[in-house]
Design a protein around this motif. Sequence first.
Motif, mmCIF file in Angstrom:
data_model
loop_
_atom_site.group_PDB
_atom_site.id
_atom_site.type_symbol
_atom_site.label_atom_id
_atom_site.label_comp_id
_atom_site.label_asym_id
_atom_site.label_seq_id
_atom_site.Cartn_x
_atom_site.Cartn_y
_atom_site.Cartn_z
ATOM 1 N N LYS A 127 48.365 -6.463 -12.025
ATOM 2 C CA LYS A 127 47.251 -6.267 -12.940
ATOM 3 C C LYS A 127 46.465 -5.010 -12.569
ATOM 4 O O LYS A 127 46.437 -4.601 -11.401
ATOM 5 C CB LYS A 127 46.332 -7.491 -12.894
ATOM 6 N N ASP A 128 45.828 -4.390 -13.579
ATOM 7 C CA ASP A 128 44.987 -3.207 -13.372
ATOM 8 C C ASP A 128 45.757 -2.071 -12.718
ATOM 9 O O ASP A 128 45.243 -1.358 -11.851
ATOM 10 C CB ASP A 128 43.758 -3.566 -12.517
ATOM 11 N N ASP A 129 46.990 -1.903 -13.138
ATOM 12 C CA ASP A 129 47.876 -0.862 -12.608
ATOM 13 C C ASP A 129 48.483 -0.127 -13.798
ATOM 14 O O ASP A 129 49.312 -0.694 -14.518
ATOM 15 C CB ASP A 129 48.961 -1.515 -11.749
ATOM 16 N N PRO A 130 48.084 1.129 -14.061
ATOM 17 C CA PRO A 130 48.572 1.865 -15.238
ATOM 18 C C PRO A 130 50.093 1.976 -15.308
ATOM 19 O O PRO A 130 50.674 1.893 -16.389
ATOM 20 C CB PRO A 130 47.925 3.246 -15.083
ATOM 21 N N GLU A 131 50.744 2.170 -14.166
ATOM 22 C CA GLU A 131 52.204 2.279 -14.167
ATOM 23 C C GLU A 131 52.851 0.950 -14.548
ATOM 24 O O GLU A 131 53.856 0.913 -15.259
ATOM 25 C CB GLU A 131 52.699 2.749 -12.800
ATOM 26 N N SER A 132 52.260 -0.150 -14.086
ATOM 27 C CA SER A 132 52.778 -1.464 -14.455
ATOM 28 C C SER A 132 52.596 -1.711 -15.948
ATOM 29 O O SER A 132 53.460 -2.295 -16.609
ATOM 30 C CB SER A 132 52.063 -2.557 -13.657
ATOM 31 N N GLN A 133 51.464 -1.285 -16.482
ATOM 32 C CA GLN A 133 51.217 -1.447 -17.916
ATOM 33 C C GLN A 133 52.230 -0.657 -18.733
ATOM 34 O O GLN A 133 52.750 -1.155 -19.744
ATOM 35 C CB GLN A 133 49.803 -0.989 -18.257
ATOM 36 N N LYS A 134 52.526 0.556 -18.300
ATOM 37 C CA LYS A 134 53.514 1.384 -19.003
ATOM 38 C C LYS A 134 54.889 0.732 -18.957
ATOM 39 O O LYS A 134 55.607 0.666 -19.966
ATOM 40 C CB LYS A 134 53.578 2.770 -18.356
ATOM 41 N N LEU A 135 55.265 0.209 -17.796
ATOM 42 C CA LEU A 135 56.545 -0.472 -17.643
ATOM 43 C C LEU A 135 56.606 -1.706 -18.541
ATOM 44 O O LEU A 135 57.610 -1.942 -19.224
ATOM 45 C CB LEU A 135 56.750 -0.872 -16.179
ATOM 46 N N ALA A 136 55.529 -2.481 -18.557
ATOM 47 C CA ALA A 136 55.486 -3.686 -19.397
ATOM 48 C C ALA A 136 55.628 -3.327 -20.873
ATOM 49 O O ALA A 136 56.345 -3.999 -21.625
ATOM 50 C CB ALA A 136 54.180 -4.442 -19.155
ATOM 51 N N ASP A 137 54.965 -2.263 -21.294
ATOM 52 C CA ASP A 137 55.051 -1.838 -22.696
ATOM 53 C C ASP A 137 56.475 -1.396 -23.054
ATOM 54 O O ASP A 137 56.980 -1.712 -24.135
ATOM 55 C CB ASP A 137 54.080 -0.688 -22.958
ATOM 56 N N ASP A 138 57.113 -0.676 -22.146
ATOM 57 C CA ASP A 138 58.489 -0.226 -22.395
ATOM 58 C C ASP A 138 59.444 -1.415 -22.477
ATOM 59 O O ASP A 138 60.354 -1.452 -23.318
ATOM 60 C CB ASP A 138 58.942 0.742 -21.291
ATOM 61 N N ILE A 139 59.238 -2.394 -21.613
ATOM 62 C CA ILE A 139 60.076 -3.595 -21.633
ATOM 63 C C ILE A 139 59.863 -4.372 -22.932
ATOM 64 O O ILE A 139 60.819 -4.901 -23.511
ATOM 65 C CB ILE A 139 59.786 -4.466 -20.395
ATOM 66 N N ASP A 140 58.624 -4.426 -23.415
ATOM 67 C CA ASP A 140 58.361 -5.079 -24.698
ATOM 68 C C ASP A 140 59.193 -4.454 -25.812
ATOM 69 O O ASP A 140 59.745 -5.159 -26.666
ATOM 70 C CB ASP A 140 56.872 -4.980 -25.050
#
Length: 280
Positions: free
Chosen positions: A237-250
């Motif tokens: 949580k609260d990690d921009p790189e993780s958010q980007k990865l999650a969005d790409d996986i979506d």
Amino acid sequence: MRKTWTLAALLLLAGVMAGCGNGAGKTADPAKEGTANASSGAVKKIVVGTGTNFPKVCFIDENGKLTGFDVELVREIDKRLPQYEFELQTQEFANLLLSLETKKIDFVAHEMEKNPEREQKYLFNKEPYAHWRNKIIVAKDNDSIHSLDDLKGKKVLTGATSAEAQILENYNKKNNNAINIVYQSGAARDSVSQITSGRVEATVGADFSLPLIDPQGKLKTTGDDLSEADILFVFRKDDPESQKLADDIDGAIKELKTDGTLGKLSKQWLGDDFTADSKK
């Protein structure tokens, strides 16, 4: 004559240097390399945490290969995201979230249920890849258990840090620890024998999981659904790189739903279509 040889040598050396400049001898994946070069960035390695003791979901088969629904789904997503290279790393289930917090892995793939307790600490991607309903599981000849209230004073088996454990723990907070929760290690595969032998009275599990853990049909589900939830991957949580990865996986999951690959994987490994699109 000496000048002629010197000129030839210089031309030969220039040719060799030009060959090196063109990347001769590289062994990277051409598809991933092409995409990375197009975006002027290298392929990013992503470590995916999963387990080995969830039949048909993430397990070691008779040939010693890590496979199952979640594992093969991760591999399909990897194919569709050439900017990443996924590496599967196996751990005990109880250690996965801690490994995520300490950055030993980048996301968790282990049929992780989204619930309020987990949402406070972790990031989930938005596109579910499965949907399940949790129920009480008892021996087939047990006709006395139909609800959590019926489990007061009895031993109930569950996995530490699991969503099912959270259901039991939440009940105990409101009922003076009425249920005797028995925490099963991540490596244990003896739910059926513990219940049928009477060492514990019941366990809690997802609707699709019963035939996977009990192929001989010695157990049954009972009572109403205790909960139902989307199944997603878990990130920091609260990690921009993780958010980007999650969005790409979506984006990749949406493709897998649209072309039917996700439903096929669910039927192949779980025996039916338990993807989010099939819930009613």
